[in-house]
Design a protein around this motif. Structure first.
Motif, short mmCIF file in Angstrom:
data_model
loop_
_atom_site.label_atom_id
_atom_site.label_comp_id
_atom_site.label_asym_id
_atom_site.label_seq_id
_atom_site.Cartn_x
_atom_site.Cartn_y
_atom_site.Cartn_z
N LYS A 49 10.02 7.89 -38.78
CA LYS A 49 10.55 6.95 -39.77
C LYS A 49 11.99 7.27 -40.20
O LYS A 49 12.54 6.60 -41.06
CB LYS A 49 9.66 6.94 -41.03
N GLN A 50 12.61 8.27 -39.56
CA GLN A 50 13.97 8.65 -39.96
C GLN A 50 14.94 7.48 -39.84
O GLN A 50 15.80 7.29 -40.71
CB GLN A 50 14.47 9.83 -39.11
N GLU A 51 14.84 6.71 -38.78
CA GLU A 51 15.76 5.59 -38.58
C GLU A 51 15.64 4.56 -39.70
O GLU A 51 16.63 3.96 -40.13
CB GLU A 51 15.55 4.94 -37.21
N PHE A 52 14.43 4.33 -40.18
CA PHE A 52 14.23 3.41 -41.30
C PHE A 52 15.04 3.89 -42.50
O PHE A 52 15.76 3.11 -43.13
CB PHE A 52 12.74 3.30 -41.67
N TYR A 53 14.92 5.17 -42.83
CA TYR A 53 15.62 5.68 -44.00
C TYR A 53 17.13 5.72 -43.80
O TYR A 53 17.89 5.53 -44.75
CB TYR A 53 15.07 7.05 -44.40
N LYS A 54 17.58 5.92 -42.57
CA LYS A 54 19.02 5.86 -42.29
C LYS A 54 19.55 4.46 -42.58
O LYS A 54 20.65 4.30 -43.11
CB LYS A 54 19.30 6.24 -40.84
N LYS A 55 18.76 3.44 -42.29
CA LYS A 55 19.18 2.06 -42.54
C LYS A 55 19.35 1.77 -44.02
O LYS A 55 20.07 0.85 -44.39
CB LYS A 55 18.18 1.08 -41.93
N VAL A 56 18.65 2.53 -44.87
CA VAL A 56 18.79 2.35 -46.31
C VAL A 56 19.81 3.31 -46.91
O VAL A 56 19.93 3.37 -48.12
CB VAL A 56 17.46 2.45 -47.07
N GLY A 57 20.50 4.06 -46.06
CA GLY A 57 21.60 4.90 -46.54
C GLY A 57 21.36 6.39 -46.55
O GLY A 57 22.27 7.16 -46.85
N PHE A 58 20.16 6.84 -46.22
CA PHE A 58 19.90 8.28 -46.21
C PHE A 58 20.50 8.92 -44.97
O PHE A 58 20.65 8.27 -43.94
CB PHE A 58 18.38 8.55 -46.23
N LYS A 59 20.86 10.18 -45.11
CA LYS A 59 21.40 10.95 -44.00
C LYS A 59 20.54 12.19 -43.81
O LYS A 59 20.01 12.74 -44.78
CB LYS A 59 22.83 11.39 -44.29
N GLN A 117 17.15 16.85 -59.76
CA GLN A 117 16.16 17.10 -58.71
C GLN A 117 15.26 15.87 -58.61
O GLN A 117 14.46 15.59 -59.51
CB GLN A 117 15.33 18.35 -59.01
N THR A 118 15.42 15.15 -57.52
CA THR A 118 14.71 13.89 -57.35
C THR A 118 14.22 13.76 -55.92
O THR A 118 14.98 13.97 -54.99
CB THR A 118 15.66 12.71 -57.69
N LEU A 119 12.95 13.42 -55.78
CA LEU A 119 12.32 13.34 -54.47
C LEU A 119 11.52 12.05 -54.37
O LEU A 119 10.63 11.80 -55.19
CB LEU A 119 11.39 14.54 -54.26
N ILE A 120 11.85 11.21 -53.39
CA ILE A 120 11.07 10.01 -53.13
C ILE A 120 9.85 10.40 -52.30
O ILE A 120 9.99 11.13 -51.31
CB ILE A 120 11.91 8.94 -52.41
N ASP A 162 21.55 7.57 -63.80
CA ASP A 162 22.71 8.37 -63.38
C ASP A 162 22.33 9.59 -62.54
O ASP A 162 22.99 10.62 -62.59
CB ASP A 162 23.56 8.78 -64.60
N ILE A 163 21.25 9.46 -61.78
CA ILE A 163 20.87 10.51 -60.84
C ILE A 163 21.67 10.28 -59.57
O ILE A 163 21.70 9.18 -59.03
CB ILE A 163 19.35 10.47 -60.56
N LYS A 164 22.33 11.32 -59.09
CA LYS A 164 23.25 11.17 -57.98
C LYS A 164 22.72 11.68 -56.65
O LYS A 164 23.22 11.30 -55.60
CB LYS A 164 24.55 11.89 -58.31
N TRP A 165 21.74 12.56 -56.65
CA TRP A 165 21.26 13.17 -55.42
C TRP A 165 19.77 12.92 -55.29
O TRP A 165 18.97 13.35 -56.13
CB TRP A 165 21.55 14.67 -55.43
N VAL A 166 19.37 12.21 -54.25
CA VAL A 166 17.97 11.86 -54.03
C VAL A 166 17.56 12.38 -52.66
O VAL A 166 18.27 12.17 -51.68
CB VAL A 166 17.76 10.33 -54.11
N GLN A 167 16.43 13.04 -52.61
CA GLN A 167 15.93 13.60 -51.36
C GLN A 167 14.60 12.93 -50.99
O GLN A 167 13.96 12.32 -51.83
CB GLN A 167 15.70 15.11 -51.53
N LEU A 168 14.22 13.11 -49.74
CA LEU A 168 12.90 12.66 -49.32
C LEU A 168 12.51 13.36 -48.04
O LEU A 168 13.36 13.92 -47.34
CB LEU A 168 12.83 11.14 -49.13
N PHE A 169 11.23 13.36 -47.76
CA PHE A 169 10.69 13.77 -46.48
C PHE A 169 10.15 12.50 -45.85
O PHE A 169 9.43 11.76 -46.49
CB PHE A 169 9.53 14.77 -46.65
N SER A 170 10.49 12.26 -44.60
CA SER A 170 9.99 11.04 -43.97
C SER A 170 8.84 11.39 -43.03
O SER A 170 8.77 12.48 -42.48
CB SER A 170 11.10 10.33 -43.20
#
Length: 135
Positions: free
Chosen positions: A112-122, A67-70, A100-108
């Motif tokens: 700012k969604q497009e910014f995070y998409k550019k860094v690989g978030f979906k 469980q990881t949240l930026i 070795d954390i595999k799943w990272v979440q965030l609220f933008s």
């Protein structure tokens, strides 16, 4: 631009000054002490300095396993559009990879969604939307 990345928390006054540039606490829901206590409870944080001034910040809340949240990715307005936000997010993700954390979440923040998409978030799938409650 010459910047220094530190894997540490900034001083309280520095963080509060940077946080105020976001307008996120415009309604005064939290005191400065509460905001600093919140970042002090982070699992990991990155602070970015230019000439000893805090200009960017980001942090992770995590159990260290899955469980990881930026949170609180902030770049001072006069330093935006220079790649600092991307570098902060990449450093946060590097820490997750190292642990070795595999799943990272965030609220933008709005817009700012497009910014995070550019860094690989979906964006989350419509069948698995996030939920929240404001108390």
């Amino acid at each position: 631009m010459d910047v220094e990345f530190k894997a540490s928390l900034p001083k309280k006054k520095e963080f509060i000054e940077l946080h105020r540039t976001t307008g996120w606490n415009a309604q005064g829901l939290y005191t400065d002490d509460q905001l600093f206590q919140a970042i002090s409870n982070s699992w990991y944080a990155v602070s970015v300095y230019s000439n000893d001034q805090l200009i960017a910040f980001g942090r992770i809340i995590s159990d260290g396993i899955y469980q990881t949240l930026i949170c609180d990715v902030i770049v001072h307005p006069i330093y935006q559009k220079q790649g600092l936000g991307k570098m902060v997010v990449e450093k946060l993700l590097d820490k997750c990879k190292a642990e070795d954390i595999k799943w990272v979440q965030l609220f933008s923040a709005k817009g700012k969604q497009e910014f995070y998409k550019k860094v690989g978030f979906k964006e989350r799938e419509l069948e698995a939307p996030g939920m929240s409650i404001f108390l």
